[in-house]
Design a protein around this motif. Structure first.
Motif, mmCIF file in Angstrom:
data_model
loop_
_atom_site.group_PDB
_atom_site.id
_atom_site.type_symbol
_atom_site.label_atom_id
_atom_site.label_comp_id
_atom_site.label_asym_id
_atom_site.label_seq_id
_atom_site.Cartn_x
_atom_site.Cartn_y
_atom_site.Cartn_z
ATOM 1 N N GLU A 35 11.123 -13.768 -1.247
ATOM 2 C CA GLU A 35 10.882 -12.583 -0.425
ATOM 3 C C GLU A 35 10.550 -11.335 -1.233
ATOM 4 N N ARG A 36 11.066 -11.243 -2.445
ATOM 5 C CA ARG A 36 10.948 -9.991 -3.189
ATOM 6 C C ARG A 36 10.136 -10.101 -4.471
ATOM 7 N N VAL A 37 10.025 -11.286 -5.024
ATOM 8 C CA VAL A 37 9.277 -11.437 -6.270
ATOM 9 C C VAL A 37 7.895 -11.994 -5.992
ATOM 10 N N PHE A 38 7.841 -13.097 -5.278
ATOM 11 C CA PHE A 38 6.559 -13.692 -4.919
ATOM 12 C C PHE A 38 6.268 -13.426 -3.455
ATOM 13 N N GLU A 39 5.072 -12.973 -3.178
ATOM 14 C CA GLU A 39 4.591 -12.962 -1.804
ATOM 15 C C GLU A 39 3.873 -14.287 -1.617
ATOM 16 N N ILE A 40 4.477 -15.195 -0.853
ATOM 17 C CA ILE A 40 3.936 -16.534 -0.743
ATOM 18 C C ILE A 40 2.511 -16.480 -0.202
ATOM 19 N N GLY A 41 1.594 -17.111 -0.946
ATOM 20 C CA GLY A 41 0.181 -17.085 -0.575
ATOM 21 C C GLY A 41 -0.500 -15.797 -0.984
ATOM 22 N N GLU A 42 0.117 -15.064 -1.913
ATOM 23 C CA GLU A 42 -0.432 -13.772 -2.310
ATOM 24 C C GLU A 42 -1.819 -13.915 -2.922
ATOM 25 N N GLU A 49 -12.547 -12.724 -5.039
ATOM 26 C CA GLU A 49 -13.808 -13.448 -5.036
ATOM 27 C C GLU A 49 -13.918 -14.402 -6.210
ATOM 28 N N ARG A 50 -13.272 -14.072 -7.319
ATOM 29 C CA ARG A 50 -13.415 -14.873 -8.534
ATOM 30 C C ARG A 50 -12.296 -15.891 -8.720
ATOM 31 N N PHE A 51 -11.163 -15.680 -8.041
ATOM 32 C CA PHE A 51 -10.015 -16.552 -8.237
ATOM 33 C C PHE A 51 -9.387 -16.944 -6.908
ATOM 34 N N ILE A 52 -8.704 -18.058 -6.932
ATOM 35 C CA ILE A 52 -7.756 -18.408 -5.890
ATOM 36 C C ILE A 52 -6.390 -18.276 -6.527
ATOM 37 N N ALA A 53 -5.615 -17.305 -6.075
ATOM 38 C CA ALA A 53 -4.332 -17.007 -6.715
ATOM 39 C C ALA A 53 -3.229 -16.969 -5.675
ATOM 40 N N PRO A 67 9.003 -28.729 -7.448
ATOM 41 C CA PRO A 67 9.531 -27.562 -8.152
ATOM 42 C C PRO A 67 9.928 -26.462 -7.161
ATOM 43 N N ASP A 68 10.703 -25.506 -7.632
ATOM 44 C CA ASP A 68 11.050 -24.369 -6.775
ATOM 45 C C ASP A 68 9.805 -23.602 -6.365
ATOM 46 N N PHE A 69 8.911 -23.376 -7.320
ATOM 47 C CA PHE A 69 7.660 -22.673 -7.032
ATOM 48 C C PHE A 69 6.536 -23.268 -7.863
ATOM 49 N N VAL A 70 5.330 -23.188 -7.309
ATOM 50 C CA VAL A 70 4.117 -23.453 -8.072
ATOM 51 C C VAL A 70 3.259 -22.203 -7.965
ATOM 52 N N SER A 71 2.956 -21.602 -9.099
ATOM 53 C CA SER A 71 2.206 -20.351 -9.132
ATOM 54 C C SER A 71 0.871 -20.611 -9.818
ATOM 55 N N VAL A 72 -0.226 -20.206 -9.177
ATOM 56 C CA VAL A 72 -1.544 -20.584 -9.694
ATOM 57 C C VAL A 72 -2.506 -19.408 -9.769
ATOM 58 N N LEU A 73 -3.431 -19.542 -10.684
ATOM 59 C CA LEU A 73 -4.594 -18.666 -10.793
ATOM 60 C C LEU A 73 -5.758 -19.589 -11.114
ATOM 61 N N LEU A 74 -6.635 -19.824 -10.147
ATOM 62 C CA LEU A 74 -7.706 -20.806 -10.288
ATOM 63 C C LEU A 74 -9.066 -20.137 -10.193
ATOM 64 N N ASN A 75 -9.902 -20.418 -11.161
ATOM 65 C CA ASN A 75 -11.253 -19.863 -11.169
ATOM 66 C C ASN A 75 -12.118 -20.485 -10.091
ATOM 67 N N THR A 76 -12.967 -19.677 -9.492
ATOM 68 C CA THR A 76 -14.044 -20.174 -8.636
ATOM 69 C C THR A 76 -15.396 -19.745 -9.193
ATOM 70 N N PRO A 82 -8.473 -17.994 -18.218
ATOM 71 C CA PRO A 82 -8.326 -19.417 -17.917
ATOM 72 C C PRO A 82 -7.568 -19.652 -16.619
ATOM 73 N N SER A 83 -7.940 -20.710 -15.911
ATOM 74 C CA SER A 83 -7.163 -21.122 -14.753
ATOM 75 C C SER A 83 -5.780 -21.568 -15.226
ATOM 76 N N ARG A 84 -4.777 -21.371 -14.375
ATOM 77 C CA ARG A 84 -3.418 -21.725 -14.771
ATOM 78 C C ARG A 84 -2.637 -22.235 -13.575
ATOM 79 N N VAL A 85 -1.822 -23.258 -13.820
ATOM 80 C CA VAL A 85 -0.862 -23.778 -12.849
ATOM 81 C C VAL A 85 0.505 -23.741 -13.507
#
Length: 218
Positions: A35-42, A49-53, A67-76, A82-85
């Motif tokens: 609720e306070r650190v991650f906005e789910i689907g942020e 336009e350049r990333f899916i994050a 896992p408790d969370f999966v946090s991603v930054l994916l290039n489009t 770099p993309s990261r999971v």
């Protein structure tokens, strides 16, 4: 680096410190982080336009690895970023990191093995897992991501894990050094940090960060 957790400045830091002082359960911590650190689907509009994050709670990498969370930054699009999971495992703030002779505690060892298994599960179904992650974040962008991934096959996401466990005050100089060594030994593929690191970030007054956008420190 100067630590700020002794004097929290933001409301988030104040609230998080209060929670930590109540000896919370892992589920209490998970709810606060959700609720306070991650906005789910942020998603940061500047990069939309350049990333899916974004960040997903309790996302099944495989049926037996969640896992408790999966946090991603994916290039489009082609990018120097770099993309990261990142797989994130939360343990109790009251948990010890080490026993005698700087050996990993059961809690830390369990989290470590969970990270190893998350990486194994990801490797067993890499493309399927990425597609499911994108579908969970934004179904309308699945085909866009698939087209990019097929065209730029060498732009594979970097995968790593973060374990958040215990408090910094329980670590002596040897324990702090051992914590750094654990992360360094994997090339930061598995990173270990205490809840005081999260508290430090809150104290900076920044409550919109994501783990994968931060550098590593204990």
């Amino acid at each position: 680096m100067t630590r700020k957790s002794d004097q929290p400045k933001s409301q988030g830091a104040v609230d998080f410190l209060k929670l930590l002082d109540t000896n919370p359960t892992e589920e209490d911590i998970h709810q606060f982080v959700s609720e306070r650190v991650f906005e789910i689907g942020e998603g940061n509009p500047h990069f939309s336009e350049r990333f899916i994050a974004g960040t997903l709670s309790k996302f099944p990498v495989s049926p037996d690895r969640i896992p408790d969370f999966v946090s991603v930054l994916l290039n489009t699009e082609c990018s120097q970023t770099p993309s990261r999971v990142t797989f994130i495992e939360l343990k109790k703030p009251s948990a010890l990191l080490f026993t005698s002779h700087s050996r990993m505690s059961k809690d830390l060892n369990d989290a470590w093995m969970e990270c190893v298994e998350a990486a194994r599960s990801m490797a067993d179904g890499f493309r399927d897992c990425l597609r499911r992650i994108v579908e969970s974040l934004d179904k309308e962008r699945v085909e866009e991501f698939v087209r990019f991934a097929e065209k730029y096959d060498d732009d594979m996401p970097w995968c790593n894990s973060v374990i958040v466990i215990g408090r910094r005050a329980t670590l002596d100089a040897a324990g702090l050094r051992r914590t750094k060594e654990l992360s360094a030994s994997t090339g930061y593929g598995i990173q270990v940090m205490t809840y005081d690191t999260v508290l430090d970030w809150f104290a900076e007054g920044d409550e919109t960060w994501s783990f994968f956008r931060r550098g590593w420190y204990w």
